[in-house]
Design an enzyme around this catalytic site. Sequence first.
Site, mmCIF file in Angstrom:
data_model
loop_
_atom_site.group_PDB
_atom_site.id
_atom_site.type_symbol
_atom_site.label_atom_id
_atom_site.label_comp_id
_atom_site.label_asym_id
_atom_site.label_seq_id
_atom_site.Cartn_x
_atom_site.Cartn_y
_atom_site.Cartn_z
ATOM 1 N N GLU A 16 -40.027 61.998 32.082
ATOM 2 C CA GLU A 16 -39.531 63.385 32.840
ATOM 3 C C GLU A 16 -40.172 64.476 32.462
ATOM 4 O O GLU A 16 -40.373 65.472 33.181
ATOM 5 C CB GLU A 16 -38.083 63.176 32.689
ATOM 6 C CG GLU A 16 -37.414 62.085 33.649
ATOM 7 C CD GLU A 16 -35.672 62.158 33.744
ATOM 8 O OE1 GLU A 16 -35.150 62.281 32.767
ATOM 9 O OE2 GLU A 16 -35.295 62.060 35.011
ATOM 10 N N GLN B 94 -24.625 57.732 31.352
ATOM 11 C CA GLN B 94 -24.094 56.811 32.203
ATOM 12 C C GLN B 94 -22.996 56.061 31.581
ATOM 13 O O GLN B 94 -21.895 56.064 31.752
ATOM 14 C CB GLN B 94 -24.965 55.957 33.048
ATOM 15 C CG GLN B 94 -24.358 55.507 34.306
ATOM 16 C CD GLN B 94 -25.236 54.377 34.762
ATOM 17 O OE1 GLN B 94 -24.881 53.452 35.666
ATOM 18 N NE2 GLN B 94 -26.638 54.463 34.928
ATOM 19 N N LYS C 203 -20.374 71.658 17.426
ATOM 20 C CA LYS C 203 -21.297 72.629 16.862
ATOM 21 C C LYS C 203 -21.371 73.818 17.698
ATOM 22 O O LYS C 203 -21.471 74.981 16.942
ATOM 23 C CB LYS C 203 -22.633 71.838 16.987
ATOM 24 C CG LYS C 203 -23.373 72.084 15.840
ATOM 25 C CD LYS C 203 -24.896 71.413 15.667
ATOM 26 C CE LYS C 203 -25.380 70.905 14.650
ATOM 27 N NZ LYS C 203 -26.730 70.120 14.643
ATOM 28 N N ASP D 63 -24.270 57.590 22.168
ATOM 29 C CA ASP D 63 -25.269 57.308 21.305
ATOM 30 C C ASP D 63 -24.880 56.764 19.988
ATOM 31 O O ASP D 63 -25.940 56.103 19.241
ATOM 32 C CB ASP D 63 -26.184 58.526 21.317
ATOM 33 C CG ASP D 63 -27.000 58.908 22.466
ATOM 34 O OD1 ASP D 63 -26.629 58.211 23.474
ATOM 35 O OD2 ASP D 63 -27.475 59.837 22.349
#
Lengths: 396, 396
Positions: B170, B314, B38, B297
Amino acid sequence: MSTPKILILGAGYGGLLTTLKLQKKLNYNEAEITLVNKHNYHYITTWLHEPAAGTASADHARVSLDQIIDMNKVNFVKGTVQSIQPDEQTVTLENGEVLSYDYLVIGLGSEPETFGIQGLKEYAFSIRSINAVRQIREHIEYMFAKYKNEPERTDYLTFVVGGAGFTGIEFCGELADRVPELCREFDVDPELVKIYCIEAAPTALPGFDPELVSYAMDVLGRKGVEFKIGTPIKECTADGVLLATGEEIKSKTVVWAAGVRGNSIVEKSGFEVMRGRVKVDEYLRAPGYENVFVVGDCALIFNAEGRPYPPTAQIAVQEGENLGDNLVALIRGEVMQPFVPALQGTLASLGKGEGIGMVGSKKLFGSTAALMKKASDLRYLWKIGGVGLAMKKVRL
Amino acid sequence: MSTPKILILGAGYGGLLTTLKLQKKLNYNEAEITLVNKHNYHYITTWLHEPAAGTASADHARVSLDQIIDMNKVNFVKGTVQSIQPDEQTVTLENGEVLSYDYLVIGLGSEPETFGIQGLKEYAFSIRSINAVRQIREHIEYMFAKYKNEPERTDYLTFVVGGAGFTGIEFCGELADRVPELCREFDVDPELVKIYCIEAAPTALPGFDPELVSYAMDVLGRKGVEFKIGTPIKECTADGVLLATGEEIKSKTVVWAAGVRGNSIVEKSGFEVMRGRVKVDEYLRAPGYENVFVVGDCALIFNAEGRPYPPTAQIAVQEGENLGDNLVALIRGEVMQPFVPALQGTLASLGKGEGIGMVGSKKLFGSTAALMKKASDLRYLWKIGGVGLAMKKVRL
């Protein structure tokens, strides 16, 4: 005999200069001086177009009052004025506090003049305070960020400036300088960004020398500002502006910079006003009250030809100094001096390193005008805060 | 015999690492490699909480693809995938372009998983891309600016983070670090700013070591984050969130960080999915297609106990490297190696100089964890862009 109480409303140019004169000239026991201001800082209104566009920080355009006011001599009240009762010689603050005075100085500044144009109050921004310009800057940045998530919404990248007077022109100059930075930061094609400067009068910078007007429009035009002169705005909506020509400009950012009127508190307190401004006498007194003085944007004074002076920082500063001297004279039973404005020239910036101006009958262009403007700013800061403040704030 | 065409969709961790392996191992004429993305940059998803909070610039969390991809070996197409036709071995882009392949790598990343909670799609932000986090940062700043002009609107200063998993925690750490800066910049009383971290599960950081969870909550609690654990969000509205407890939190800023699902293009293209993820075989192949591979993912893999691995950077990196090697093997008629994840540990930042982590069976706290996280980031950047990129991006 009790110590006379001088109450100054507002720490803008007029109120601040009055306070500084009193602080300098009066001894500790000659008067009780109280300064009321909404914020604990003074801001340099003529610089606000910079933080509004984001080319300078908002902090740069303000000075903490405790840096320039001697708090041993002046009682500073951080508060917002709600109303003035001149017959009772009192002032009520929004928190309910009531302050009494022997001499009152009204320096409450201005509000945007919307000329009855619908929707401006609700949907347009105006360059009127530190808080207002921080919102304009953040709003502009937010529009770039939003556009990147809704790329069909090019209206997010259209910016409308209402008014091609000094504020409108100076803001356009800064915004045009900021756009390339924003385009780089947000990966936006600069071609998609539009800045419209819309003016109802038949010329930009009405009343200014035509050669300078044409220079200014040329500089801004090359920076990407598109002018629509002689084109009144009919209505401002949540989606943009409707022009008298029938054209609609879709935009989420309309900045209204087409004029100011005096603070409405003055009118609400029963003073007779024209566009919110009190027609004062030669000692800056409000009609009917020997002890109420008005300075800055709330004061209306006329030149020899019977035309009102525009509300400028230059005149407000001179009014404050004259009034400070006159209050000292009054307290000491001496003679007051009438206020006579000494116009030293007019300078407008057109973004980084560019400007126009008139000093006496001399026209200034480009970097010369920009430099003269810096010199004039330096002079003002030196006056209110000494050489230290001047060196800290003015970036040559 | 024609040159085999390898088409890689997405330059996230999985797609990028596949591409880099191919670029390194294959000779010019062994395959025709095409990478579709993209944007012309790769972003470091695990850093996005920083620019979202405004503690780092968005540029810092991205790497221009032309810095790391050899454009002589890889044909880069900037475009957005619309659909995949695995039976025809083609991919259609949003601009209508159709690309064909012999081998396909799907690395299209994730979308927020809203678990059917009403209003999240419309009203909540999510930390999912450079454009999205720039908007979050600008939105937060805009709320501070708006509050100063409408001081009764304390809801502008309330920030809701949905989810106390890694991303939520986070982001809370960064936001808590940013708030004092914003309060100084906008003259806002820090007492008025609220950060809520809301988690439906009975603990923050579900599945993590309880001692580390408690350390993290303690650090964030001292920074001003208020936790509501075991508290599902029932609905998100334009005015805030409604909790299952009946409580309403008024806020204009809800950041949803409670989980992701695979990119919906995969499901729409006819692949069988669970939460948008394709259950791949040991060679990361989609069921029924010998030449379609899924990484990152969009891929679902299970551990020895039959539990799915969470979608992490990871694992995506390891998948990309494994797949790159396997594609080279396929093209050369060699044997593929099955993918076996090698979990090296988990590290989470809690704002500046603070973190938690597990490396093997060792628990890490505070500055040690924060330093290990930097080391791990450095290792990744070195891998994709060499020592130059690592030194440029990692601030020790």
